[in-house]
Design an enzyme around this catalytic site. Structure first.
Site, PDB file in Angstrom:
ATOM      1  N   ASP A 140      26.648  36.585  -6.695  1.00 46.15           N
ATOM      2  CA  ASP A 140      25.148  37.441  -6.678  1.00 46.15           C
ATOM      3  C   ASP A 140      24.750  37.840  -5.627  1.00 46.15           C
ATOM      4  OD1 ASP A 140      25.611  36.844  -9.413  1.00 46.15           O
ATOM      5  OD2 ASP A 140      24.852  34.701  -9.418  1.00 46.15           O
ATOM      6  N   GLU A 198      19.929  47.551 -10.430  1.00 49.14           N
ATOM      7  CA  GLU A 198      20.829  48.219 -11.153  1.00 49.14           C
ATOM      8  C   GLU A 198      19.286  48.627 -12.414  1.00 49.14           C
ATOM      9  OE1 GLU A 198      24.441  45.680 -10.346  1.00 49.14           O
ATOM     10  OE2 GLU A 198      23.044  44.326 -11.298  1.00 49.14           O
ATOM     11  N   ASP A 229      19.667  40.989  -7.656  1.00 48.59           N
ATOM     12  CA  ASP A 229      20.512  41.370  -8.968  1.00 48.59           C
ATOM     13  C   ASP A 229      20.180  40.005  -9.766  1.00 48.59           C
ATOM     14  OD1 ASP A 229      23.420  41.271  -9.794  1.00 48.59           O
ATOM     15  OD2 ASP A 229      23.734  38.907  -9.320  1.00 48.59           O
TER      16      ASP A 229
END
Length: 397
Positions: free
Chosen positions: A361, A265, A181
């Site tokens: 996170d 991501e 992340d």
């Protein structure tokens, strides 16, 4: 595989002046070629690289400054322009200004380039019309030379060699997967709870940067003092960029070396960092807050981390997978419930459906990992991993 090697050049004053002129010639060729392509498009026609190169050769008779630059660098500029227009479209390609774009030019033919090592710390390279140029030998080339690019960054000149290192892509290392992340408070958080972050600007440098920016705002455009202030800012920003690049490369190397699958991501960073100013008819809201968020995102180097991961994965036997970012920060990694209220703060996640609490996170990184394993269709990455994928859905009759 192709890889890059970057070294600090030590131009003589005459060579530095001549390199500036070559960069100016390449910039003019880019802008003239782009304007010509746009003029053709307005008439519904196209102009090719071959035609533009022929016209440029004829223009050298009338413009001595154009004939002064090495021919291959000008031709390579036209090739880069054609590739950019085909990739992005003629109207999306940007102009190159003297103030915003640093001088850069490429020598595409390795037969015109000679590289020698002259001492433990110094090497030299022979470039067309520039002659022998010394550079700091900080690492071996480690491969067959393909081309060389000269560029100016932060007031200093560098040369980047593109080499073919002769290394094939490494076989899968069979190590466990990890979710990553990318954040604003902490640059990198992984699904195993590891946090990686670093300050790229010291407090003293931040104060000096603000002082220089204030000086720049008060100085008259085009003045020598303004140029000197811009040069100081450029050197300071280059130092910050170098620290960020070092951190990203260090982090990417360890992630891909210790894990066989790295899931990140698929963020649209350009859209995320767009300005909130709006228009005159519909002005935006929270412009200063959004500008601060944009600076925080860009300062962490989200895009650079992804590039470094994909580069290092080829050498370390790892694989990088991108997954949609929707609801990764709002979903509970324990029970799967999605609720925006579960994200109590930037660092705290407390699920409203179950008793799970933890770092926000890390929770997002676990959701990213789960999404990546679902995309790949396999949950094992050991040496004897299976090739089975998730069974196809059976539609009811």
């Amino acid at each position: 595989m192709l890889t890059g090697r970057r070294y600090l050049l030590a131009f003589t004053p005459e060579q530095e002046t001549f390199a500036e002129r070559i960069g100016d010639a390449c910039r003019m060729v880019w802008n003239t070629g782009l304007e010509q392509r746009r003029a053709y498009r307005r008439r519904g026609a196209f102009v090719s690289y071959v035609e533009q190169a022929r016209q440029m050769a004829e223009a050298k008779k009338d413009f001595p400054w154009l004939a002064e630059a090495p021919s291959h660098t000008l031709q390579q500029t036209l090739r880069d322009l054609e590739r950019a227009c085909k990739t992005h479209g003629t109207w999306r390609v940007k102009w190159r200004s003297r103030r915003m774009n640093a001088p850069t030019f490429r020598f595409p033919d390795p037969r015109h380039i000679s590289v020698e090592r002259i001492s433990r710390r110094w090497g030299r390279v022979k470039l067309p019309k520039l002659g022998w140029v010394r550079f700091r030998w900080t690492r071996p080339l480690g491969g067959q030379l393909r081309n060389a690019t000269v560029l100016k960054d932060g007031g200093r000149w560098y040369i980047s060699f593109c080499v073919e290192d002769g290394i094939a892509e490494t076989t899968p290392n069979g190590k466990p997967a990890v979710g990553v992340d990318r954040g604003v408070k902490v640059a990198v958080a992984t699904s195993d709870g590891t946090m990686r972050d670093r300050w790229f600007v010291t407090p003293g440098e931040a104060a000096r940067m603000r002082r220089l920016q204030q000086q720049l705002a008060r100085q008259r455009k085009g003045s020598n003092r303004r140029a000197a202030t811009r040069a100081k800012l450029a050197r300071l920003n280059a130092r910050v960029r170098n620290r960020r690049s070092d951190f990203l490369a260090w982090t990417a190397d360890r992630l891909t070396r210790d894990h066989g699958l790295v899931v990140v991501e698929d963020l649209k960073i350009k859209s995320m960092t767009a300005s909130a100013k709006g228009t005159g008819d519909a002005p935006g809201r929270g412009v200063r807050q959004k500008a601060g968020l944009n600076r925080a995102i860009l300062s962490k180097g989200w895009g650079g981390l992804l590039d470094s991961l994909e580069h290092k994965a080829r050498y370390n036997g790892s694989r990088v997978v991108r997954v949609p970012p929707a609801y990764t920060s709002q979903r509970c990694s324990a029970c799967g419930a999605v609720d925006a209220k579960s994200r109590e703060s930037q660092a705290v996640f407390a699920c409203t459906s179950c008793a799970h609490t933890g770092n926000a996170d890390v929770n997002a990184a676990k959701n990213i990992l789960a999404a990546g394993l679902a995309v790949t269709g396999r949950g094992d990455l050991a040496d004897g991993r299976s090739v089975k994928r998730q069974p196809p859905e059976v539609k009811a009759a």
